[in-house]
Design a protein around this motif. Structure first.
Motif, mmCIF file in Angstrom:
data_model
loop_
_atom_site.group_PDB
_atom_site.id
_atom_site.type_symbol
_atom_site.label_atom_id
_atom_site.label_comp_id
_atom_site.label_asym_id
_atom_site.label_seq_id
_atom_site.Cartn_x
_atom_site.Cartn_y
_atom_site.Cartn_z
ATOM 1 N N SER A 415 2.701 10.643 -18.057
ATOM 2 C CA SER A 415 3.571 9.578 -17.551
ATOM 3 C C SER A 415 3.997 9.824 -16.107
ATOM 4 C CB SER A 415 4.791 9.412 -18.445
ATOM 5 O OG SER A 415 5.591 10.558 -18.366
ATOM 6 N N VAL A 416 3.679 11.003 -15.563
ATOM 7 C CA VAL A 416 4.023 11.264 -14.170
ATOM 8 C C VAL A 416 3.374 10.226 -13.254
ATOM 9 C CG1 VAL A 416 2.119 12.840 -13.631
ATOM 10 C CG2 VAL A 416 4.301 13.108 -12.465
ATOM 11 N N SER A 417 2.236 9.688 -13.699
ATOM 12 C CA SER A 417 1.542 8.710 -12.852
ATOM 13 C C SER A 417 2.318 7.402 -12.716
ATOM 14 C CB SER A 417 0.133 8.448 -13.382
ATOM 15 O OG SER A 417 0.214 7.924 -14.673
ATOM 16 N N ASP A 418 3.336 7.201 -13.577
ATOM 17 C CA ASP A 418 4.172 6.007 -13.411
ATOM 18 C C ASP A 418 5.194 6.191 -12.297
ATOM 19 O OD1 ASP A 418 2.882 4.756 -15.447
ATOM 20 O OD2 ASP A 418 4.248 5.538 -16.989
ATOM 21 N N TYR A 419 5.445 7.442 -11.926
ATOM 22 C CA TYR A 419 6.487 7.702 -10.921
ATOM 23 C C TYR A 419 5.915 8.141 -9.579
ATOM 24 C CZ TYR A 419 8.966 7.761 -15.312
ATOM 25 O OH TYR A 419 9.428 7.417 -16.540
ATOM 26 N N ILE A 420 4.820 8.907 -9.630
ATOM 27 C CA ILE A 420 4.291 9.458 -8.387
ATOM 28 C C ILE A 420 2.849 8.995 -8.171
ATOM 29 C CG2 ILE A 420 3.795 11.582 -7.111
ATOM 30 C CD1 ILE A 420 5.928 12.969 -8.705
ATOM 31 N N GLY A 421 2.604 8.349 -7.050
ATOM 32 C CA GLY A 421 1.246 7.940 -6.697
ATOM 33 C C GLY A 421 0.702 8.846 -5.599
ATOM 34 N N VAL A 422 -0.611 8.941 -5.499
ATOM 35 C CA VAL A 422 -1.211 9.830 -4.498
ATOM 36 C C VAL A 422 -2.316 9.096 -3.727
ATOM 37 C CG1 VAL A 422 -2.456 11.992 -4.118
ATOM 38 C CG2 VAL A 422 -0.855 11.816 -6.010
ATOM 39 N N ILE A 423 -2.304 9.246 -2.416
ATOM 40 C CA ILE A 423 -3.469 8.818 -1.633
ATOM 41 C C ILE A 423 -3.960 10.047 -0.900
ATOM 42 C CG2 ILE A 423 -4.309 7.385 0.267
ATOM 43 C CD1 ILE A 423 -2.213 5.362 -0.367
ATOM 44 N N HIS A 424 -5.195 10.421 -1.107
ATOM 45 C CA HIS A 424 -5.630 11.599 -0.354
ATOM 46 C C HIS A 424 -6.743 11.290 0.638
ATOM 47 C CE1 HIS A 424 -8.699 12.376 -3.422
ATOM 48 N NE2 HIS A 424 -7.781 11.951 -4.246
ATOM 49 N N GLN A 425 -7.284 12.353 1.188
ATOM 50 C CA GLN A 425 -8.155 12.222 2.354
ATOM 51 C C GLN A 425 -9.342 11.290 2.148
ATOM 52 O OE1 GLN A 425 -8.895 16.068 3.881
ATOM 53 N NE2 GLN A 425 -10.332 15.346 5.406
ATOM 54 N N ALA A 426 -9.996 11.427 0.995
ATOM 55 C CA ALA A 426 -11.158 10.578 0.744
ATOM 56 C C ALA A 426 -10.943 9.786 -0.536
ATOM 57 C CB ALA A 426 -12.409 11.450 0.627
ATOM 58 N N PRO A 427 -10.265 8.644 -0.416
ATOM 59 C CA PRO A 427 -9.982 7.875 -1.624
ATOM 60 C C PRO A 427 -11.299 7.460 -2.275
ATOM 61 C CG PRO A 427 -8.921 6.898 0.299
ATOM 62 C CD PRO A 427 -9.862 7.946 0.794
ATOM 63 N N TYR A 428 -11.360 7.576 -3.570
ATOM 64 C CA TYR A 428 -12.607 7.250 -4.257
ATOM 65 C C TYR A 428 -12.623 5.776 -4.647
ATOM 66 C CZ TYR A 428 -16.777 7.857 -6.944
ATOM 67 O OH TYR A 428 -18.068 7.765 -7.386
ATOM 68 N N LEU A 429 -13.698 5.105 -4.286
ATOM 69 C CA LEU A 429 -13.876 3.729 -4.751
ATOM 70 C C LEU A 429 -15.002 3.746 -5.772
ATOM 71 C CD1 LEU A 429 -13.633 1.606 -1.482
ATOM 72 C CD2 LEU A 429 -11.853 2.193 -3.106
ATOM 73 N N PHE A 430 -14.767 3.116 -6.910
ATOM 74 C CA PHE A 430 -15.789 3.113 -7.951
ATOM 75 C C PHE A 430 -16.851 2.075 -7.628
ATOM 76 C CE2 PHE A 430 -12.166 5.036 -9.839
ATOM 77 C CZ PHE A 430 -12.714 6.036 -10.617
ATOM 78 N N ASN A 431 -18.023 2.344 -8.149
ATOM 79 C CA ASN A 431 -19.148 1.448 -7.886
ATOM 80 C C ASN A 431 -19.064 0.212 -8.774
ATOM 81 O OD1 ASN A 431 -21.524 0.395 -7.087
ATOM 82 N ND2 ASN A 431 -22.813 1.918 -8.076
ATOM 83 N N THR A 432 -18.026 -0.573 -8.523
ATOM 84 C CA THR A 432 -17.867 -1.811 -9.277
ATOM 85 C C THR A 432 -17.230 -2.816 -8.314
ATOM 86 O OG1 THR A 432 -16.679 -2.800 -11.114
ATOM 87 C CG2 THR A 432 -15.743 -0.789 -10.235
ATOM 88 N N THR A 433 -16.739 -3.921 -8.833
ATOM 89 C CA THR A 433 -16.225 -4.945 -7.918
ATOM 90 C C THR A 433 -14.919 -4.500 -7.269
ATOM 91 O OG1 THR A 433 -15.001 -5.962 -9.684
ATOM 92 C CG2 THR A 433 -17.219 -6.789 -9.300
ATOM 93 N N ILE A 434 -14.592 -5.180 -6.186
ATOM 94 C CA ILE A 434 -13.326 -4.880 -5.513
ATOM 95 C C ILE A 434 -12.166 -5.124 -6.462
ATOM 96 C CG2 ILE A 434 -11.807 -5.614 -3.641
ATOM 97 C CD1 ILE A 434 -14.276 -6.214 -1.994
ATOM 98 N N SER A 435 -12.239 -6.222 -7.218
ATOM 99 C CA SER A 435 -11.099 -6.526 -8.091
ATOM 100 C C SER A 435 -10.940 -5.440 -9.148
ATOM 101 C CB SER A 435 -11.250 -7.908 -8.722
ATOM 102 O OG SER A 435 -12.372 -7.950 -9.555
ATOM 103 N N ASN A 436 -12.055 -4.951 -9.707
ATOM 104 C CA ASN A 436 -11.927 -3.859 -10.686
ATOM 105 C C ASN A 436 -11.327 -2.627 -10.057
ATOM 106 O OD1 ASN A 436 -12.900 -5.212 -12.856
ATOM 107 N ND2 ASN A 436 -15.009 -4.508 -12.610
ATOM 108 N N ASN A 437 -11.720 -2.345 -8.812
ATOM 109 C CA ASN A 437 -11.178 -1.181 -8.127
ATOM 110 C C ASN A 437 -9.676 -1.304 -7.919
ATOM 111 O OD1 ASN A 437 -12.786 1.167 -7.140
ATOM 112 N ND2 ASN A 437 -14.227 -0.477 -6.678
ATOM 113 N N LEU A 438 -9.256 -2.529 -7.589
ATOM 114 C CA LEU A 438 -7.823 -2.720 -7.373
ATOM 115 C C LEU A 438 -7.067 -2.654 -8.691
ATOM 116 C CD1 LEU A 438 -7.834 -5.599 -4.738
ATOM 117 C CD2 LEU A 438 -7.369 -3.173 -4.384
ATOM 118 N N ARG A 439 -7.664 -3.192 -9.727
ATOM 119 C CA ARG A 439 -6.949 -3.248 -11.012
ATOM 120 C C ARG A 439 -6.752 -1.864 -11.640
ATOM 121 N NH1 ARG A 439 -9.405 -8.615 -12.077
ATOM 122 N NH2 ARG A 439 -7.691 -10.089 -11.777
#
Lengths: 586, 571
Positions: A415-439
């Motif tokens: 549940s820590v992910s509900d409180y603390i978000g992380v952006i690091h040096q090389a954000p990973y984008l999955f090989n799917t649509t932009i909307s899926n990546n955002l969701r």
């Protein structure tokens, strides 16, 4: 026989064998039927011709063989076709299970996995290992088992006519299904080991030197390297030749052995079925001809057996994994919902990695209030990134505590992910649509809210201009987007997740200064009101922060607001001057 | 069926001749084997004694053995030939790579280049081996067998001959159908098959968002989807193998039945019928062998194509100049230098420059302004589309001059650290350097601390797979290389400090400046503070030098440099 030892302790394949027993049985049966039909076709044809040559009075006497000939003729290709489909189906089902298992194992230490294996694409390697297991089944296990079944069948069938000849045949066939394959593994095992080693050496060597090619060119020592490369290449060639030569000898041996088997069948059936222009002698051709189509079932076995040497590593690697993965985080059910305001407190925190005594962080005390913007500066290796991992609870402090609203962060579990978000040096984008990546930020986000966050991070125009808008597929690893754009998408995800605390772990180091500046401004504007912990080694954008701390050798060194530091701290002043280009080295 | 390019390989004619001879020999052995076996069977069937058949059995085994010994010899022969040719091609490829350098590697990617030189060539080796063996066999064996069948019974022979093109047509038609279906599904298929490794690579991201546990379901579901898609494709893809199988086995069955019927009629006797029955699978065997290895040969064919593409890249034909060692009175001038990576997209436009002696030239600009391209041109890795370049009084069109390159030291953003000892790395440009000199170099660039930390000092293994170094440490090693090599008087820096933390940058700068003395220096950066040290500054924007001069001149003119300064200091 490493492969057998490995198999004995295996936890990756054996548990799944029982799971799809029915379709496994089906695949093996079909495989057997394929060769049965192949053999039966020649058996039956031999009999048909012999019988016909004896001029039976009535054509009806050969009617059954005629029908059977056609049936076997059609049966063989049909069974083979079905066998390939069922065996692939079975193996792919197994693959799904294995993938799930591999994912679960890796998921446990997802955050550290990349650090643990610094070199090479270990993830790609593991995923290939699973493909190797597929091949192990399709190319080695299935054919071998089918050949064994055939052996048993042939021996039993001959046993009906003559027990002693059945035993002779058993002996001869065992040479083919056991002795030769075993020889293949034993004789070439060591050579293959060496071959693999040399191949790896060549591969790392060449990659290394291709990366440094410009130095070879400038130093004009390229020839030296090419000679060195050729040396290893020659060694490899030597081993490969030895393996191939022994394969050729063995394969020729296997084939000659079939010649012996054919002669044995001829001699035996000549004695067993005496006749004169027909009668029992009609069976001679049948029993001799049956062996030729069966060569296809037995001959590839020894090469297939040898391939298991190749799969050993995959089995070893996968089995090694499940043992070394660390325990899961404590369950989080008992933790109740935390409410704003969110305060992070760090008390006398020290940390060293379990296998290393060097203190990465040393007696750190710190408090980050709700909505505060904190910058953590330090050189590479000063422990900043370790601190970020501790903050999220992915690491547990060796000494001291780290609490969010009074609760140990490491107790928060998932549940820590509900409180603390992380952006690091090389954000990973999955090989799917932009909307899926955002969701990934929020699975229930509406299309309107997706567009809204895209606008906030300044990507609305870009996405609108893409041919399929939100449904455009991001290329592998997000290469379609530039560094700055990838960070903006990562920010959009965080905005959708809407965590009250955001850790920015050196998100902008690889960008050029103008892009960096724009990005930092966007970050600060859009994350307004949230707690920001920004880890950096640049001074760019620091003036927008409430508080700056310096970490040096794991210790807190300087602490204060940017303005205070700029007017009173000599070290900070010097750094600022350098950054502005006003500083002169004496 | 054999690629025309393959016919250019050295010694190929002789090999093909031998292979043809072997195939003929093998075909005769196959026919002999069938004849003798069926003689023995027919004699037994006729009631003759077993002992009197030993002669025939022996002859059968002799032919059978010859057939397989020919195979053995052919495999050995082709192994050697293919390995030799593959070795040649690999040698040429590597030579090309290490001659042309970064251009080849950049356009193909490091991974691809390595894979091509190792796995790609292995595939080519397999290809050469397979294609020659299978094609010569296919060209000879079935037809000799067919002639033998014809001799015994022309009707069976006619049937078998007629069915051959039918098989080929069906295989081609079905092959195309499978291909077009596979093509249509390719995109989604590819995505499904990459989904797993994609998920593994992004697993930490999933964890950060608290999704990683639930995502396991998606892994399984996608994998199952992949299974179904694969099976759907496979159903069609293996149809062509099915057709081959179906027609060959059915043909054998048909031949057997017809022979049987004609035997009953008394139009035929057992011996020819049995021989034909034994020979008919042999007639189809080569085409089956050929088709089962078809895909393996395709990979090799493609790999060979890709390799040939690189081998065909022309090495620039530039007249080599003899360029003296750079000294205090040397002159370099270039004018009208233009360069573009692709048609109509100029990366550098009309660059002019004249320097003489030991000068420090700063090249400042933002990303994409062309400063790295300019450094790459100065190093000779890129050839300008157009330029007049003068070394002293000699004119040329490119910096790819051996005499120029051997004076250069190039320090990029991430200097490459080879896998080897720290010492090996430091002495890369001067393998003969003494221990004394190495120690001095280590001292000068500030690597002492690292050396004392390392378990084996200078002899510790570093680089890929061994101890990793930080960016600052890698830079120091590059500087040590430069320091050791007193012969090279031209230094090219490409953003050497951009990615370093600011304190490390300052420390490095203190070590770098003394090294720059008595050198011609080109220093590309976007960090302003370096400009103070430069004798001449080029301000670059969008591929053009928009302003140039000394720092004071630029400050006074209030032009492009002033603007760049303002935008970099915005905060």
């Amino acid at each position: 026989m490493k492969i057998f030892k490995l198999f004995k302790k295996d936890t990756w394949i054996r548990p799944f064998l029982g799971k799809y027993r029915k379709s496994l049985f089906f695949a093996l049966t079909l495989g057997f039927m394929t060769f049965f039909c192949g053999g039966a076709l020649m058996f039956n044809s031999g009999f048909l011709i012999s019988k016909s040559a004896a001029h039976p009075e009535n054509i009806l006497l050969v009617y059954v063989p005629i029908v059977l000939t056609r049936a076997f003729g059609i049966g063989r290709p049909v069974f083979r076709y079905l066998e390939r489909l069922t065996s692939h189906n079975w193996v792919l089902k197994l693959t799904s299970e294995l993938r799930l298992k591999l994912y679960r194992v890796l998921e446990k230490d997802a955050v550290f996995f990349k650090n643990k294996y610094q070199t090479g694409d270990i993830l790609g390697l593991l995923s290939e290992d699973i493909d190797h297991i597929q091949n192990l089944y399709l190319r080695t296990v299935f054919p071998t088992v089918i050949a064994w079944i055939l052996t048993v069948f042939i021996v039993i069938a001959l046993g009906i006519f003559s027990l002693w000849f059945a035993l002779v045949m058993l002996l001869l066939l065992c040479v083919q299904v056991i002795l030769f394959p075993l020889m293949a593994i034993l004789v070439n095992g060591a050579r293959q080991e060496k071959q693999k080693m040399l191949k790896n050496e060549l591969y790392t060597e060449l990659t290394d030197n291709i990366l440094g090619v410009s130095d070879w060119i400038f130093s004009q020592r390229g020839k030296e390297y090419l000679e060195f490369h050729k040396e290893i290449e020659d060694k490899l060639h030597h081993v490969t030749r030895a393996i191939k030569k022994s394969n050729h000898y063995r394969n020729t041996g296997v084939q000659l052995m079939f010649g012996v088997i054919a002669i044995a069948l001829l001699l035996w059936s000549g004695m067993q079925f005496p006749g004169n222009h027909g009668g029992a002698a009609n069976w001679i051709a049948a029993f001799v001809l049956v062996i030729f189509p069966l060569i296809d079932a037995f001959a590839p076995l020894n090469d297939a057996a040898q391939e298991t040497n190749i799969y050993q590593d995959s089995l070893k690697r996968l089995n090694g994994l499940s043992n070394e993965s660390s325990d899961e985080r404590k369950p989080s059910e008992s933790i109740k919902q935390l409410n704003a305001p969110f305060v992070l407190t760090v008390n006398n925190l020290s940390y060293h990695y379990p296998d290393d005594n060097k203190q990465v962080l040393n007696d750190l005390t710190l408090s980050v209030g709700s909505g505060q913007k904190l910058a953590i500066l330090g050189r590479s290796g000063s422990g900043k990134t370790t601190l970020a991992k501790l903050l999220r609870g992915d690491l547990e402090p060796s000494v001291g505590s780290l609490k969010l609203n009074g609760i140990d962060v490491s107790d928060l579990g998932e549940s820590v992910s509900d409180y603390i978000g992380v952006i690091h040096q090389a954000p990973y984008l999955f090989n799917t649509t932009i909307s899926n990546n955002l969701r990934i930020g929020n699975e229930d986000a509406t299309t309107a809210s997706l567009w809204q966050v895209l606008e906030r991070v300044g990507l609305k125009n870009l996405v609108t201009s893409l041919p399929e808008g939100l449904e455009t597929v991001v290329d592998e690893a997000g290469l379609r987007f530039s560094g700055g754009e990838r960070h903006r998408l990562a920010l959009a995800r965080i905005l959708l997740k809407n965590t009250p605390i955001v850790i920015l772990d050196e998100p902008t180091v690889s960008l050029d200064p103008l892009t960096e500046q724009d990005l930092i401004e966007t970050f600060m504007k859009q994350l307004e009101g949230k707690t920001i912990i920004w880890i950096t080694h640049h001074l760019q954008g620091l003036s927008m922060m409430d508080k700056v701390i310096f970490i040096e050798d794991g210790k807190l060194k300087i602490e204060g607001s940017p303005d205070e530091l700029a007017s009173s701290n000599e070290h900070y002043k010097k750094l600022l001057a350098i950054d502005h280009g006003d500083y002169v080295v004496e | 069926m054999i690629d025309k390019k393959l016919m250019l390989l050295p010694g190929i004619k002789k090999i093909l001749l031998i292979l043809t001879g072997l195939a003929l020999m093998q075909a005769v052995a196959i026919v002999g084997q069938a004849c003798f076996l069926s003689t023995a069977i027919v004699n037994l069937w006729s009631g003759n004694g077993l002992v009197s058949q030993f002669k025939w059995i022996l002859l059968f085994f002799l032919c059978y053995a010859i057939r397989h010994l020919v195979n053995f010899y052919r495999e050995e022969l082709l192994d050697k030939y293919a390995a030799e040719q593959a070795g040649n091609i690999r040698g040429k490829l590597l030579k090309k790579i290490f001659y042309l350098g970064p251009i080849v590697i950049q356009s193909n990617g490091t991974g691809n280049t390595t894979t091509m030189a190792l796995e790609g060539i292995d595939q080519v080796e397999d290809y050469l081996h397979l294609i020659f063996a299978k094609v010569t066999t296919l060209m000879i064996v079935p037809w000799v067998v067919l002639v033998a069948i014809f001799y015994f019974d022309w009707e069976s022979a006619a049937f078998l001959l007629g069915i051959f093109p039918v098989i080929i047509i069906f295989m081609i038609v079905l092959g195309y159908a499978a291909q077009s279906r596979a093509d249509r599904q390719y995109a989604s298929y590819q995505m499904l098959s990459n989904h797993f490794v994609d998920s593994l690579r992004g697993i930490d991201t999933l964890k950060y968002f608290g999704l990683s546990k639930r995502y396991a379901n998606s892994i399984f579901k996608t994998s199952e989807k992949f299974r179904k898609a694969t099976l759907n494709t496979l159903k069609i893809a293996i149809l062509s193998t099915f057709a081959l199988d179906f027609f060959t086995t059915l043909s054998i069955a048909v031949v057997a039945v017809f022979l049987g019927l004609r035997l009953i009629d008394g139009h035929m006797v057992l011996y020819p019928a049995l021989t034909i029955l034994i020979l008919s699978p042999e007639y189809f065997l080569p085409i089956r062998d050929f088709s089962s290895d078809y895909h393996a040969t395709l990979n090799g064919k493609n790999a060979l194509g890709a390799i040939n593409k690189i081998l065909d890249v022309l090495e620039p034909t530039i007249l080599p100049l003899s360029i003296d060692k750079w000294n205090n009175s040397s002159r370099l001038k270039f004018s009208n230098l233009n360069f573009s990576y692709a048609e109509n997209k100029p990366a550098l436009k009309k660059i002019n420059l004249a320097v003489s002696g030991y000068k420090k030239v700063g090249i400042i600009g933002l990303s994409g302004s062309g400063k790295s391209t300019l450094i790459n041109i100065l190093s000779g890795f890129l050839d300008p589309n157009e330029a007049v370049i003068r070394f002293n009084d000699e004119e040329t069109t490119s910096f790819a001059q051996k005499d120029w390159q051997k004076q250069l030291i190039y320090i990029p953003q991430n200097p490459y650290i080879f896998k080897g000892t720290l010492r090996d790395n430091v002495v890369f440009y001067q393998p003969e350097a003494t221990m004394e000199q190495v120690k001095q170099a280590v001292e000068v660039v500030g690597l002492n601390e690292l050396v004392s930390e390392l378990p084996m000092g200078l002899d510790t293994q570093i680089g890929e797979g061994a101890r990793a170094l930080s960016g600052g440490q890698a830079q120091r090693i590059a500087l040590a290389r430069a320091f050791l090599d007193k012969q090279r008087k031209v230094l090219l820096f490409d953003e050497p400090t951009a990615h370093l933390d600011i304190e490390t940058e300052v420390e490095l700068k203190e070590r770098m400046l003394p090294l720059m003395e008595n050198h011609l220096v080109f220093f590309a950066t976007h960090r302003l503070h370096w400009m103070k040290e430069m004798d001449l500054i080029l301000v670059m924007d969008k591929g053009e030098v928009v302003e140039s001069g000394t720092l004071d001149e630029l400050r006074q003119s209030d032009g492009a440099f002033a603007e760049l300064t303002r935008s970099l200091r915005r905060r």
